[in-house]
Design a protein around this motif. Structure first.
Motif, PDB file in Angstrom:
ATOM      1  N   PHE A   1      57.646  35.999 106.132  1.00 59.13           N
ATOM      2  CA  PHE A   1      58.570  35.125 105.421  1.00 59.13           C
ATOM      3  C   PHE A   1      59.634  35.962 104.707  1.00 59.13           C
ATOM      4  O   PHE A   1      60.824  35.684 104.761  1.00 59.13           O
TER       5      PHE A   1
ATOM      6  N   ARG B   1      60.505  24.495 105.420  1.00 59.22           N
ATOM      7  CA  ARG B   1      60.543  25.230 104.163  1.00 59.22           C
ATOM      8  C   ARG B   1      60.590  24.178 103.058  1.00 59.22           C
ATOM      9  O   ARG B   1      61.443  23.294 103.086  1.00 59.22           O
TER      10      ARG B   1
ATOM     11  N   MET C   1      54.868  31.746  96.374  1.00 59.96           N
ATOM     12  CA  MET C   1      55.929  32.735  96.428  1.00 59.96           C
ATOM     13  C   MET C   1      57.097  32.185  95.604  1.00 59.96           C
ATOM     14  O   MET C   1      57.361  30.978  95.610  1.00 59.96           O
TER      15      MET C   1
ATOM     16  N   GLY D   1      51.613  36.458 106.602  1.00 59.73           N
ATOM     17  CA  GLY D   1      52.544  35.329 106.523  1.00 59.73           C
ATOM     18  C   GLY D   1      53.649  35.588 105.523  1.00 59.73           C
ATOM     19  O   GLY D   1      54.825  35.310 105.783  1.00 59.73           O
ATOM     20  N   GLN D   2      53.277  36.153 104.374  1.00 57.86           N
ATOM     21  CA  GLN D   2      54.284  36.395 103.346  1.00 57.86           C
ATOM     22  C   GLN D   2      55.254  37.498 103.747  1.00 57.86           C
ATOM     23  O   GLN D   2      56.441  37.434 103.446  1.00 57.86           O
ATOM     24  N   TYR D   3      54.727  38.495 104.426  1.00 61.60           N
ATOM     25  CA  TYR D   3      55.621  39.572 104.887  1.00 61.60           C
ATOM     26  C   TYR D   3      56.649  39.025 105.860  1.00 61.60           C
ATOM     27  O   TYR D   3      57.829  39.346 105.805  1.00 61.60           O
TER      28      TYR D   3
ATOM     29  N   VAL E   1      55.649  38.362  95.550  1.00 60.04           N
ATOM     30  CA  VAL E   1      54.799  38.321  96.739  1.00 60.04           C
ATOM     31  C   VAL E   1      53.367  38.092  96.291  1.00 60.04           C
ATOM     32  O   VAL E   1      52.714  39.014  95.814  1.00 60.04           O
ATOM     33  N   PRO E   2      52.847  36.874  96.401  1.00 54.80           N
ATOM     34  CA  PRO E   2      51.518  36.579  95.844  1.00 54.80           C
ATOM     35  C   PRO E   2      50.398  37.420  96.460  1.00 54.80           C
ATOM     36  O   PRO E   2      49.478  37.828  95.756  1.00 54.80           O
ATOM     37  N   ALA E   3      50.501  37.706  97.781  1.00 58.17           N
ATOM     38  CA  ALA E   3      49.403  38.449  98.410  1.00 58.17           C
ATOM     39  C   ALA E   3      49.250  39.832  97.795  1.00 58.17           C
ATOM     40  O   ALA E   3      48.161  40.408  97.787  1.00 58.17           O
TER      41      ALA E   3
ATOM     42  N   PRO F   1      56.274  27.392 104.079  1.00 58.44           N
ATOM     43  CA  PRO F   1      55.020  27.338 104.830  1.00 58.44           C
ATOM     44  C   PRO F   1      53.802  27.643 103.960  1.00 58.44           C
ATOM     45  O   PRO F   1      53.932  28.309 102.929  1.00 58.44           O
TER      46      PRO F   1
ATOM     47  N   ASP G   1      51.289  29.589 103.958  1.00 63.05           N
ATOM     48  CA  ASP G   1      50.860  30.929 103.534  1.00 63.05           C
ATOM     49  C   ASP G   1      51.811  31.579 102.533  1.00 63.05           C
ATOM     50  O   ASP G   1      51.538  32.661 102.047  1.00 63.05           O
ATOM     51  N   VAL G   2      52.929  30.931 102.234  1.00 58.81           N
ATOM     52  CA  VAL G   2      53.785  31.524 101.203  1.00 58.81           C
ATOM     53  C   VAL G   2      53.715  30.727  99.899  1.00 58.81           C
ATOM     54  O   VAL G   2      54.497  30.941  98.989  1.00 58.81           O
TER      55      VAL G   2
END
Lengths: 262, 771
Positions: free
Chosen positions: B527, A58, A89, B523-525, A107-109, A83, A85-86
């Motif tokens: 996390f 992290r 964030m 991935g964000q979920y 939550v960027p996604a 990581p 993919d975050v």
């Protein structure tokens, strides 16, 4: 009459004024460990290491600003790099002593900010062995403290404070903290479970002086029962950098100003 | 010749011989306090075996536990009321404090992680921190429980009447001790709720504990019954005790040796005493013959020596056959099977040495008067049992063809039965159907997803792959496919968490109960989930680099075969949906399957090798393959009939049956060795050379059936009666053992009496022609 009173005071005073109470030790420790300066910034890398040796990383920038005295309100802003993919964030916490935190997560996604219920402060911080409380502190009044003994830990003279939670809702039964008499930083903490067995150990492994503030730049929390451990290092540590209040808003949570997260 | 001198020496210096035997026995007895026991059937496979290494690796990768105890709590009026929930809360809290319970990973209503959204605030927290105080809170809990697929079938049954506490155990914890502690805890809370404690560790450790208790109770009872039966047969307490001592001494020697060598006493080796008692009954032939001889000679010493001359050869060969039958087990792969084989083989040899030393020595102490008294009763023609035996032999000898035809028919029927046998092991079914463990298991398996746990590990070849939507879809597809298998109660995986979070983040809209379309989102979920959930929640289902995912498969039965059907379903799925993920089984259910295959097949293999080796020994003993084939018939036939019956009864070939197979070999072959050896001796004594006439052969056969045959029958009856006590044991394997031994003894004795004469008459020309 007055003469006697003065005499009596003179006899009592040294005892009262020079012997520190365990609460005072813990207060000083809290101020030195979690509240130094007006604000604070660091690049934090947490290595989560499982029993078998696999690792998760992290990486984040942590910004903190104090509001009021040590032990008072604080605001935290955390921006994640790893990581992968975050990335982008961001996590924001308003910490109030004596009541639940307010927490927000971007939550960027979903390009969406979500409020997150502050639950158990003893729950894991981003999957590490550190709890939210370990990161942002525990209210001193929640425990009863006693100075168990004074001893040397390595080179440092320490108070060993035993803290027992008043309420039974913690994951541990009691904690021993080795508080450096000079810096008041906790050098080691031992957590005992409710059966009385040692199960978690915190160690401060590296302490650096930044702008006159002794800072723990490397720390480890090891869970002896699960064999899991987390090693946290702080780099690019800085104090009194003038973080604006406006940083701690939903708007900046979505798009943090570049100067703070470079 | 050596053996002869041993007998003569023993008769000549009986006191010395007895003293030596007693000293050796005391020597071995001193080893007993060092006894170590290992009741865990799991240890039949060494920790270095592939399946255990792999399972350990999976346990480490996903932070899992080998064993979990499930505590079921049932309230017929539903568990969602303040009283019951209060009890659940208190019980969970107490369970968390039990030593050996991995408190941090106990899953129950108060501790299981829940993901919800309330008024736009995302909440990841234990489901029930306290008993809901208001009606609204209770309603909220009910809604969570019914709507969240992660809870249904796990901590709540569909009818809302059953919940469970899952307590994983630390390595090395004793399942029975923990189950007992939980029993105390729930007893304090009392009804109207009912409590059930289930799980493989409970069954395993309870069985281990019970087994030792039973061995301590039933072996002596069986011994006592044999003592009484012997007394009734020989009317002489001293001799009956001698026979008993013979068995006891060999047990002390072999178990003493086992302990002295530092081996722990395993489930299998704990059965060795019973086996040795069985094998020791063979010495009854010595007694049997002794009384006949004494009647003829009236001289004790001479009678002893002559007896040993007459029965020496068959006794030696039966011992050899038995020792070899068990000895082959030493060449198997499973260590406790090897140890068991070695112990029994050693004990058998010890028994025979005793037969030629200790027993003859003890004979010399018997008062002649007593022997006289008994010997009178040993008249062949007068004895009722001898008459019956003669009758059996007559039936075989006079209508050999009809006997053979009936045999062939039975043979065919048995083979069909045998073809139905399934190699399977289910430790929970080792308990009676009304036992606590069986009841608990069936209640939980009916109400919830299943107490037996297997894993299917999805392995990819690149880090982070599990977070991709393709990987997620493959895993989800497999889950749905597995759930179609009847024994599968429930499956769970990382996909369930991802879908749950997706839905919760979208204001609990059921439309979003799906796998998100991008890896970033997933991935964000995850996390987000890991930011507040227990670390183990995620660790249990994905590895650190997100290269592997772990699918939990709850099974509704502990049958080893259940996991096989899961494996089959995985293969089917893989064929229809080729993807990059490779699926590998693991977990206790998989372990049981491998255990089943390796241990049981190993024993089956040993059994078949023993069959072959014993045939070779018979050939040597009789100096003729043809006679060996004849002598083999009752043995083979007994085995076929018993296994045929096992097949028809639908009983699985499990561990107790496998162990018994070996015993059946050792015992059943004894009878033919005695019968044929003595028959041929008789013919020789009668001065017969070449092919005997049909008439003289029949006469010799009838004599054999009546005289050594009586020994055979006594042996069988003695043993059957002693082991019939086991039919009343509380554990089914013991009932199996009892039923098996009783039927095996009687069957093989009767078959020896009928089929040997029939076969010998039928093949008279060939059998004697060659010689």
């Amino acid at each position: 009459m007055l003469k006697y009173l003065v005499l009596l005071l003179a006899v009592l005073l040294p005892l009262n004024s020079f012997a520190v109470t365990p609460e005072e030790v813990m207060k000083s420790s809290q101020a030195a460990f979690l509240y130094p300066a007006k604000d604070f910034k660091a690049r934090v890398v947490m290595r989560l290491i499982s029993k078998s040796g696999s690792e998760r990383t992290r990486e984040l920038t942590m910004l903190r600003k104090n509001y009021g005295e040590p032990g008072g309100d604080q605001k935290y802003f955390m921006y994640f790099y790893q990581p992968a993919d975050v990335k982008n964030m961001a996590f924001m916490v308003y910490k109030y002593p004596g009541r639940d935190d307010d927490r927000w997560l971007f939550v960027p996604a979903l390009n969406m900010v979500r409020r997150i219920a502050a639950q158990d402060r003893r729950s894991s911080f981003v999957g590490s062995d550190f709890t939210y409380e370990d990161v942002s502190g525990r209210d001193i009044v929640d425990d009863t403290h006693e100075i168990a003994r004074e001893e040397k830990l390595g080179e440092a003279d320490c108070f060993v404070v035993k803290s027992t939670p008043k309420a039974g809702d913690t994951d541990y039964g009691h904690k021993l903290s080795w508080i450096d008499k000079k810096t008041f930083l906790p050098l080691k903490e031992e957590y005992y479970d409710k059966k009385g067995a040692l199960y978690k150990v915190f160690t401060a492994e590296e302490i650096k002086d930044v702008k006159g503030f002794p800072t723990v730049t490397k720390r480890t929390m090891k869970n002896l029962q699960s064999g899991h451990s987390t090693v946290t290092t702080f780099t690019k540590v800085d104090y009194n950098i003038g973080i604006e209040d406006s940083l701690f808003t939903e708007r900046y949570l979505k798009q943090p100003p570049g100067k703070w997260i470079e | 010749m050596k053996k002869f001198s041993l007998v003569e020496f023993s008769v000549g210096r009986p006191r010395l011989v007895v003293a030596i035997v007693v000293l050796i026995t005391l020597g071995f007895l001193t080893q007993f306090p060092k006894i170590k026991t290992d009741t865990n059937p799991k240890n039949m496979l060494p920790p270095t075996s592939d399946v255990r290494v792999w399972n350990d690796e999976v346990d480490r990768t996903f932070g899992l536990y080998e064993d979990t105890i499930a505590v079921g709590i049932v309230n017929d009026d539903g568990i969602l009321n303040e009283r019951t929930l209060g009890k659940i809360l208190r019980i969970t809290d107490e369970v968390l404090r039990i030593d050996g319970v991995a408190a941090r990973d106990v899953n129950a209503l108060p501790t299981i992680t829940n993901v919800t959204a309330e008024a736009g605030v995302l909440k990841v927290a234990p489901l029930m921190a306290g008993v809901p105080a208001t009606r609204a809170e209770m309603g909220g809990l009910r809604k969570e429980l019914t709507e969240n697929p992660l809870f249904r079938g796990r901590v709540i049954s569909d009818d809302g009447k059953t919940t469970a506490i899952y307590a994983p155990l630390e390595k090395g914890a004793n399942g029975k001790a923990i189950a007992d502690r939980i029993t105390e805890i729930v007893k304090k809370e009392g009804g109207p709720e009912r409590y059930y404690i289930a799980g493989d560790p409970v069954a395993r450790d309870t069985f281990g504990a019970e087994m030792f208790k039973l061995m301590a109770v039933f072996a002596p009872i069986a011994g006592c019954i044999m003592l009484v039966a012997r007394y009734l047969m020989f009317k002489d307490l001293f001799l009956s005790v001698t026979l008993m001592m013979d068995a006891m001494i060999s047990i002390v020697w072999s178990m003493g040796l086992l302990i002295a060598l530092g081996f722990p006493v395993h489930i299998m080796s704990s059965m060795a005493p019973v086996f040795l008692m069985a094998i020791a009954t063979d010495s009854i032939h010595i007694f049997n013959e002794f009384y006949f001889r004494y009647r003829e000679k009236r001289d004790k010493k001479a009678a002893i020596i002559e007896t040993m001359k007459a029965v020496g050869r068959p006794v030696r060969y039966t011992a050899l056959a038995t020792a070899v039958g068990f000895g082959v087990l030493m060449f198997m792969d499973i260590v406790p099977v090897k140890v068991f084989g070695a112990v029994v083989a050693f004990g058998t040899v010890a028994l025979r040495v005793l037969s030629f030393s200790f027993i003859p020595a003890m004979f010399t102490f018997v008062k002649e008067k007593n022997i006289e008294k008994i010997a009178v009763g040993e008249e062949i023609s007068a004895g009722g049992s001898s008459g019956f035996l003669r009758g059996l032999a007559t039936a075989g000898a006079h209508s050999p063809k009809a006997t053979a035809v009936i045999g062939l028919i039975l043979f065919g029927v048995s083979v069909i039965g045998i073809s139905r046998i399934v190699v399977n092991n289910n430790m929970v079914e080792w308990f009676k159907s009304n036992s606590d463990i069986r009841t608990a298991d069936s209640v939980l398996n009916t109400a919830l997803g299943g107490t037996s746990l297997g894993y299917v590990v999805a392995v990819s070849n690149e880090d982070e792959y599990i977070k991709t939507p393709e990987a997620m879809r493959q895993i989800e597809g497999l889950q749905r496919h597995l759930e179609k298998v009847p024994v599968v109660g429930k499956t769970s995986s990382v996909v369930d968490y991802v879908k749950r979070i997706n839905r919760v983040l979208h204001d609990d809209d059921p439309k979003y109960d799906t796998i998100p379309s991008s890896k970033e989102e997933i991935g964000q979920y995850l996390f987000l989930f890991s930011m507040s959930a227990k670390p183990s929640d995620l660790d249990n289902v994905v590895d650190y680099p997100f290269r592997k995912a772990n699918i939990w498969v709850q099974l509704k039965t502990w049958d080893a075969q259940a996991m096989r059907s899961v494996l089959r379903a995985v293969d089917e799925y893989k064929q229809e949906n080729p993807g990059t993920l490779v699926f590998k089984p693991a977990g206790i259910a998989y372990f049981n399957l491998v255990w089943n295959d390796e241990v049981l097949w190993d024993m089956l293999k040993g059994f078949i090798i023993a069959l072959v080796v014993i045939f070779v020994i018979l050939s040597f003993n009789f100096g003729s393959v043809k006679w060996a084939a004849i002598g083999y018939t009752p043995l083979l036939f007994t085995i076929l009939l018993i296994y045929g019956a096992v097949g028809y009864m639908g009983k699985d070939f499990d561990m107790p049956i496998a162990v018994l197979s070996c015993l059946s070999l050792g015992m059943a072959v004894d009878f033919s060795i005695h019968f044929i050896s003595r028959l041929r001796q008789r013919l020789k004594e009668a001065g017969q050379t070449g092919t005997p006439s049909s008439e003289s052969l029949v006469n010799a056969l009838l004599w054999t059936a009546a005289r050594p045959g009586k020994g055979i029958m006594r042996n069988a009856v003695l043993f059957a009666s002693a082991f019939s006590v086991m039919l009343f044991a509380p554990l089914t394997p013991y009932i199996t053992v009892g039923a098996f031994i009783v039927s095996m003894m009687l069957l093989s004795a009767i078959l020896t009496m009928i089929y040997l004469p029939a076969m010998i008459v039928l093949f008279r020309g060939r059998l004697f022609g060659g010689n």
